[in-house]
Design a protein around this motif. Structure first.
Motif, mmCIF file in Angstrom:
data_model
loop_
_atom_site.group_PDB
_atom_site.id
_atom_site.type_symbol
_atom_site.label_atom_id
_atom_site.label_comp_id
_atom_site.label_asym_id
_atom_site.label_seq_id
_atom_site.Cartn_x
_atom_site.Cartn_y
_atom_site.Cartn_z
ATOM 1 N N GLY A 42 -0.311 6.277 -11.695
ATOM 2 C CA GLY A 42 0.852 7.154 -11.861
ATOM 3 C C GLY A 42 1.897 6.518 -12.740
ATOM 4 O O GLY A 42 3.066 6.468 -12.373
ATOM 5 N N GLY A 103 14.334 0.808 -8.636
ATOM 6 C CA GLY A 103 13.402 1.941 -8.683
ATOM 7 C C GLY A 103 13.845 3.049 -7.743
ATOM 8 O O GLY A 103 14.710 2.845 -6.871
ATOM 9 N N ALA A 104 13.231 4.221 -7.938
ATOM 10 C CA ALA A 104 13.462 5.316 -6.992
ATOM 11 C C ALA A 104 12.960 4.883 -5.615
ATOM 12 O O ALA A 104 13.485 5.305 -4.591
ATOM 13 N N SER A 105 11.952 4.007 -5.601
ATOM 14 C CA SER A 105 11.372 3.541 -4.332
ATOM 15 C C SER A 105 12.443 2.960 -3.410
ATOM 16 O O SER A 105 12.484 3.276 -2.219
ATOM 17 N N ILE A 108 14.818 5.628 -2.038
ATOM 18 C CA ILE A 108 14.231 6.384 -0.920
ATOM 19 C C ILE A 108 14.368 5.573 0.373
ATOM 20 O O ILE A 108 14.832 6.053 1.402
ATOM 21 N N PHE A 129 3.825 11.986 -2.674
ATOM 22 C CA PHE A 129 3.872 10.551 -2.959
ATOM 23 C C PHE A 129 3.661 9.778 -1.655
ATOM 24 O O PHE A 129 4.303 10.091 -0.648
ATOM 25 N N TYR A 132 6.528 8.247 1.169
ATOM 26 C CA TYR A 132 7.540 8.917 1.998
ATOM 27 C C TYR A 132 7.361 8.689 3.496
ATOM 28 O O TYR A 132 8.297 8.265 4.177
ATOM 29 N N CYS A 175 9.977 16.970 -3.375
ATOM 30 C CA CYS A 175 9.672 16.332 -4.657
ATOM 31 C C CYS A 175 9.054 17.373 -5.587
ATOM 32 O O CYS A 175 7.880 17.692 -5.484
ATOM 33 N N ASN A 179 4.342 14.906 -7.315
ATOM 34 C CA ASN A 179 3.209 13.997 -7.353
ATOM 35 C C ASN A 179 2.502 14.197 -6.009
ATOM 36 O O ASN A 179 3.161 14.001 -4.987
ATOM 37 N N ASP A 207 13.557 13.975 -4.434
ATOM 38 C CA ASP A 207 13.063 12.976 -5.379
ATOM 39 C C ASP A 207 12.713 13.721 -6.670
ATOM 40 O O ASP A 207 11.684 14.376 -6.748
ATOM 41 N N ILE A 209 12.251 12.461 -9.775
ATOM 42 C CA ILE A 209 11.917 11.464 -10.794
ATOM 43 C C ILE A 209 11.119 12.072 -11.959
ATOM 44 O O ILE A 209 11.122 11.538 -13.056
ATOM 45 N N TYR A 210 10.462 13.233 -11.708
ATOM 46 C CA TYR A 210 9.706 13.882 -12.791
ATOM 47 C C TYR A 210 10.461 15.036 -13.449
ATOM 48 O O TYR A 210 9.854 15.821 -14.185
ATOM 49 N N SER A 239 11.468 5.124 -14.414
ATOM 50 C CA SER A 239 10.050 4.760 -14.540
ATOM 51 C C SER A 239 9.227 5.752 -15.356
ATOM 52 O O SER A 239 8.455 5.356 -16.217
ATOM 53 N N LYS A 240 9.371 7.036 -15.042
ATOM 54 C CA LYS A 240 8.413 8.013 -15.573
ATOM 55 C C LYS A 240 8.845 8.533 -16.940
ATOM 56 O O LYS A 240 8.170 8.285 -17.935
ATOM 57 N N ARG A 248 11.869 -1.527 -12.974
ATOM 58 C CA ARG A 248 12.288 -1.291 -11.594
ATOM 59 C C ARG A 248 13.736 -0.814 -11.506
ATOM 60 O O ARG A 248 14.598 -1.488 -10.948
ATOM 61 N N TYR A 325 0.266 15.034 -13.676
ATOM 62 C CA TYR A 325 -0.943 15.102 -12.856
ATOM 63 C C TYR A 325 -1.497 16.527 -12.833
ATOM 64 O O TYR A 325 -0.730 17.486 -12.857
HETATM 65 N N1 PMP Z 1 8.702 9.046 -6.530
HETATM 66 C C1 PMP Z 1 7.551 9.589 -6.954
HETATM 67 C C2 PMP Z 1 7.294 11.027 -6.692
HETATM 68 C C3 PMP Z 1 6.613 8.791 -7.618
HETATM 69 O O1 PMP Z 1 5.467 9.346 -8.045
HETATM 70 C C4 PMP Z 1 6.878 7.421 -7.825
HETATM 71 C C5 PMP Z 1 5.896 6.501 -8.521
HETATM 72 N N2 PMP Z 1 4.584 6.814 -8.437
HETATM 73 C C6 PMP Z 1 8.085 6.910 -7.365
HETATM 74 C C7 PMP Z 1 8.973 7.739 -6.718
HETATM 75 C C8 PMP Z 1 8.439 5.464 -7.542
HETATM 76 O O2 PMP Z 1 9.246 5.308 -8.642
HETATM 77 P P1 PMP Z 1 9.926 3.929 -9.050
HETATM 78 O O3 PMP Z 1 9.018 3.264 -10.022
HETATM 79 O O4 PMP Z 1 11.216 4.370 -9.688
HETATM 80 O O5 PMP Z 1 10.143 3.150 -7.816
#
Ligand code: PMP
Length: 393
Positions: A42, A103-105, A108, A129, A132, A175, A179, A207, A209-210, A239-240, A248, A325
């Motif tokens: 991803g 990162g978004a990670s 979250i 994803f 979560y 989201c 994803n 989320d 991010i896309y 990231s995306k 990060r 995807y």
């Molecule tokens: N949210 C979604 C929906 C993702 O697909 C991903 C990465 N696969 C992330 C968050 C993580 O993003 P980041 O690299 O910013 O931590």
């Protein structure tokens, strides 16, 4: 022979219960094989545009090698606010409604830790994803799956949501673009979800991010609807869309009370996001939109190719509105998604991700990422076509 002096396991029950990500298993396997085409990962196949790297290098040359403020560089937060306003019509205050994260990670994780008490239920719209549900559990909450299905192209229907709400429900994670399904929601569809959220007085963690990778219509954020900003934590990152996975860098925006609570956790656990990455992100937001548009053009072309190819080989595949995807159905082969992915890897050397790892509603599908070149996608589809013919599709 050495004997251990340890008389007990030191692992927490939480760590013991956590399941390893189903995605990793396939990549470990694929990475040991030669000649594999991976539609599994991803992350963008593009490298970060050089002017973004240069801005980061320049920050090092200027000696900006210390911590930034805990919430992130004010200049970057101000640029994030401008971007969210200009692009998605969202209004935030850079001083106390935005936090820059790893990162978004991390956004979250820290958002869930800021809002959850033990036993609070969080609705997780699946397939989704993989982080979560794990993040909800790690924050002491209870993840509750809200499965979506191929019949509605994996859109979230208000009645599916309402069925799962109990008096313990505190929040819902959304989201879109999604994803692994690539599904997007229209303004009207999101408004219907927002009505349920307000009726039951829930929080939303969205989320997005896309968001930049939306191919059919302009992206709409649920935070934009009446009465939603005060109950929404908006999460995104670089990231995306900006091809910056390794940097990060992500962020969250939301009501000051929640963002400030997140900041307290963040300052004790992380301090601040990496400084040099923040300078790169600043450059990406200021001058990087042409790069994003170029990448989006390429993703759109690849998406169209993949969907058409899956349909030609006889597998049902909806045209996803966003992300990178596609999520075709493999039910006609009579294989489970795990069997399909394993056999495809061994027999044809194509790596895809079985849909079941993304939660309820994912079985019977595979996730194929098109963050890989068109020529690789063409070869992968030749192989997948040959593979599915063996199963009389
Ligand atoms: N949210 C979604 C929906 C993702 O697909 C991903 C990465 N696969 C992330 C968050 C993580 O993003 P980041 O690299 O910013 O931590």
């Amino acid at each position: 022979m050495k004997t251990s002096t340890m008389k007990r396991s030191y692992l927490s029950e939480t760590a013991k219960k956590l399941k390893p990500s189903g995605i990793r298993k396939f990549f470990d396997l694929a990475s040991q094989m030669e000649g594999v085409i991976s539609l599994g990962v991803g992350e963008p196949d593009f490298v970060t545009p050089w002017h973004v790297c240069e801005a980061s290098l320049d920050s090092l040359e200027r000696g900006y090698t210390g911590y930034t403020s805990n919430a992130g560089l004010l200049e970057l937060r101000t640029e994030i606010v401008k971007y969210l306003q200009g692009k998605f019509n969202l209004t935030y205050d850079a001083e106390d409604e935005v936090i820059v994260t790893v990162g978004a990670s991390q956004a979250i994780d820290v958002a869930l830790r800021a809002i959850l008490d033990s036993g609070d239920e969080v609705l997780v719209v699946e397939p989704c994803f993989v982080a979560y549900s794990a993040s909800v559990s790690l924050a002491g909450g209870v993840p509750v799956a809200v499965p979506t299905s191929a019949e509605s192209e994996f859109k979230l229907l208000p009645e599916q949501l309402e069925q799962k709400i109990t008096e313990k429900t505190k929040a819902i994670i959304l989201c879109f673009p999604n994803n692994p399904t690539g599904t997007t929601m229209s303004e009207q569809e999101l408004d219907n979800v927002a009505d349920i959220v307000k009726k039951h007085d829930l929080l939303v963690l969205t989320d997005e991010i896309y968001a930049e990778l939306s191919y059919n219509e302009e992206h709409v954020s649920i935070a934009r609807f009446n009465g939603m900003k005060e109950r929404t934590i908006y999460i995104s990152g670089f990231s995306k869309a900006f091809a910056m996975t390794g940097w990060r860098l992500g962020y969250a925006a939301g009501p000051a009370e929640i963002i400030q609570a997140m900041l307290k956790i963040h300052q004790y656990t992380i301090m601040c996001a990496p400084t040099m990455a923040q300078y790169g992100a600043l450059e990406a937001l200021k001058t990087g939109m042409d790069d994003v548009n170029e990448m989006v053009k390429s993703y759109r072309q690849r998406r169209n190719f993949l969907v058409k190819s899956f349909q030609e080989i006889g597998l049902d595949c909806h045209l996803p509105g966003g992300a990178f995807y596609v999520f075709p159905s493999i039910k006609k082969t009579g294989l489970t998604s795990e069997q399909f992915a394993e056999r495809l890897l061994h027999e044809e050397k194509v790596a895809v991700v079985p849909g079941n790892v993304f939660g309820e509603g994912g079985e019977g599908h595979i996730r194929c990422s098109y963050a890989t070149s068109l020529s690789e996608l063409q070869e992968a589809m030749n192989r997948i076509g040959r593979f599915t013919r063996k199963y009389a599709v």
